[in-house]
Design an enzyme around this catalytic site. Structure first.
Site, mmCIF file in Angstrom:
data_model
loop_
_atom_site.group_PDB
_atom_site.id
_atom_site.type_symbol
_atom_site.label_atom_id
_atom_site.label_comp_id
_atom_site.label_asym_id
_atom_site.label_seq_id
_atom_site.Cartn_x
_atom_site.Cartn_y
_atom_site.Cartn_z
ATOM 1 N N ASN A 242 -9.102 2.255 3.994
ATOM 2 C CA ASN A 242 -8.070 1.373 3.743
ATOM 3 C C ASN A 242 -6.623 2.048 4.183
ATOM 4 O O ASN A 242 -6.444 3.260 3.939
ATOM 5 C CB ASN A 242 -7.959 1.339 2.087
ATOM 6 C CG ASN A 242 -6.852 0.355 1.596
ATOM 7 O OD1 ASN A 242 -6.687 -0.903 1.951
ATOM 8 N ND2 ASN A 242 -5.935 0.739 0.835
ATOM 9 N N GLU B 24 -5.514 5.990 3.717
ATOM 10 C CA GLU B 24 -4.505 6.223 4.587
ATOM 11 C C GLU B 24 -4.638 7.505 5.351
ATOM 12 O O GLU B 24 -3.685 8.692 5.300
ATOM 13 C CB GLU B 24 -3.164 6.377 3.824
ATOM 14 C CG GLU B 24 -2.902 5.026 3.205
ATOM 15 C CD GLU B 24 -1.648 4.969 2.070
ATOM 16 O OE1 GLU B 24 -1.230 6.171 2.101
ATOM 17 O OE2 GLU B 24 -1.476 3.951 1.371
ATOM 18 N N ASP C 52 1.979 -7.536 -0.724
ATOM 19 C CA ASP C 52 3.328 -7.843 -1.253
ATOM 20 C C ASP C 52 4.571 -8.326 -0.364
ATOM 21 O O ASP C 52 3.977 -7.644 0.760
ATOM 22 C CB ASP C 52 3.652 -6.956 -2.346
ATOM 23 C CG ASP C 52 3.819 -5.400 -1.946
ATOM 24 O OD1 ASP C 52 4.199 -5.272 -0.757
ATOM 25 O OD2 ASP C 52 3.790 -4.661 -2.681
ATOM 26 N N HIS D 243 1.587 -4.629 2.882
ATOM 27 C CA HIS D 243 2.810 -4.418 2.344
ATOM 28 C C HIS D 243 3.813 -4.864 3.404
ATOM 29 O O HIS D 243 4.247 -4.009 4.223
ATOM 30 C CB HIS D 243 3.157 -3.083 1.795
ATOM 31 C CG HIS D 243 2.212 -2.521 0.809
ATOM 32 N ND1 HIS D 243 2.309 -3.041 -0.586
ATOM 33 C CD2 HIS D 243 1.380 -1.424 0.933
ATOM 34 C CE1 HIS D 243 1.339 -2.448 -1.184
ATOM 35 N NE2 HIS D 243 0.532 -1.707 -0.468
#
Ligand code: G3I
Length: 348
Positions: free
Chosen positions: A201, A160, A269, A237
């Site tokens: 990532n 990030e 998710d 996400h």
């Protein structure tokens, strides 16, 4: 009938003829786990692991080891948990996770060596000089990657680094060391384990847009300086109401692949209301299945990792009040529709 409706009807028929988790179905179940089916297709299917239930809940360990061929650390390999003080490392939880993976013949994604969040307070609160912070970064990365050298094949080296505004995030590392902290971090990790695959990532960079353009540009920049980067993690996400366009995710994966990057879906998710309707569960199954089908169809996409696997242990309810039920297994470790549909896809 659309492809998804066909899969849905096959999944529902399979449910009617006995859950894959039911005891009378054990032999069949071993051959039809996500793990067995994904392994046969050369795909890593994984889950983020929480230290507490791994240590204390036999059902958690059983489903994790049976259903997945990869795991990642939800929290225990972050700098905060690993480095309670400048003098000490706290390896026990991370070691337990690595031991579990090895005992169950699972691959590991290490997460995450450099992140602006979950830093120890002794790092966050001091007024570091540039060389001091570089030394901390080097010492940390070298110690962690060396400890698990040859055992953890994939590392999220930097997590990030791009902000929601698509600019370089003004983290402690960026502000004190400068943007070259990324090159340094990848270099330190590569020196510690030259065989490990090293990933950048991020979230909200799955499809096409300003942020994924910035991640793409970052990878180009790192490659142009000879930085050892091998892959990009797309966190994923997402919600059912606004999932990324699969065409856009495919284009993004392809442009990263054209740079030579491997792509992992690293933290998937799909959050839905905490008391979901049947419609919510169907919509969720479709998003999971779309991403699985996409990953299977793109050779650069080699891992699909969920951010947890059971609704019993998930970050969603505390971070998104009113939402939950985001994972393929329910709170009682029973497979949900998302699981059943992905199982059908992997069976084909
Ligand atoms: O372990 C302590 C416990 O001792 C303490 O009593 C309790 C009180 O708050 O906190 C516990 O730590 C929490 C930890 O999760 C374990 O549950 C931290 O406060 C909490 O901040 C931490 O949240 C994690 C978050 O990252 C920040 O590190 C979430 O579990 C984890 O799912 C989340 O994961 C991130 C990925 O690393 C990066 N991408 C986004 C993703 C979701 O935010």
């Amino acid at each position: 009938m659309t492809r998804f409706l066909l899969l849905l009807s096959l999944a529902l028929a399979a449910c009617d003829s006995g859950s894959p988790m039911s005891e009378e179905n054990d032999d069949t179940h071993t051959e039809t786990t996500l793990r067995a089916l994904a392994t046969a297709k050369g795909l890593h299917v994984g889950a983020a692991v929480a230290a507490g239930p791994l240590a204390s809940d036999p059902a958690y360990r059983e489903v994790l080891g049976t259903e997945f061929n990869m795991l990642t650390a939800e929290n225990v390999m972050k700098m905060g948990p690993l480095r309670p003080s400048p003098q000490a490392f706290s390896w026990d939880d991370a070691d337990a996770l690595v031991d579990f993976a090895e005992s169950n013949d699972m691959a590991i994604r290490g997460h995450a060596l450099v992140w602006h969040s979950s830093l120890p307070s002794w790092v966050e609160s001091a007024n570091w000089g540039r060389q001091e912070l570089i030394a901390i970064l080097q010492e940390h990365i070298t110690a962690v990657v060396t400890r698990y050298s040859g055992r953890i094949a994939h590392w999220d080296v930097v997590n990030e680094a791009v902000g929601d505004d698509a600019r370089r995030r003004p983290t402690l590392f960026n502000e004190v060391i400068g943007p070259e902290y990324l090159q340094m971090a990848f270099g330190f990790a590569h020196d510690a384990d030259p065989d490990a695959k090293l990933f950048y990532n991020d979230y909200s960079a799955e499809g096409l847009g300003a942020k994924s353009d910035a991640v793409y540009a970052l990878v180009q920049e790192l490659l142009s300086t000879g930085t050892p980067i091998h892959g990009v993690g797309l966190q994923m996400h997402v919600t059912t109401s606004n999932p990324p366009s699969m065409d856009a995710v495919r284009s993004n994966i392809r442009r990263l692949a054209a740079l030579g990057m491997e792509v992992h879906i690293t933290e998937m998710d799909v959050r839905i209301p905490e008391s979901p309707t049947d419609g919510d569960l169907v919509a969720q199954a479709q998003v999971y299945n779309d991403v699985l089908e996409l990953c299977l169809s793109e050779s650069a996409c080699t891992s699909l990792v969920f951010w947890g696997f059971t609704d019993r242990h998930s970050w969603i309810p505390s971070f998104f009040p009113g939402f939950g039920a985001a994972l393929p297994f329910d709170e009682n470790y029973q497979p949900k529709l998302a699981y059943q549909v992905m199982q059908q896809t992997l069976s084909n």
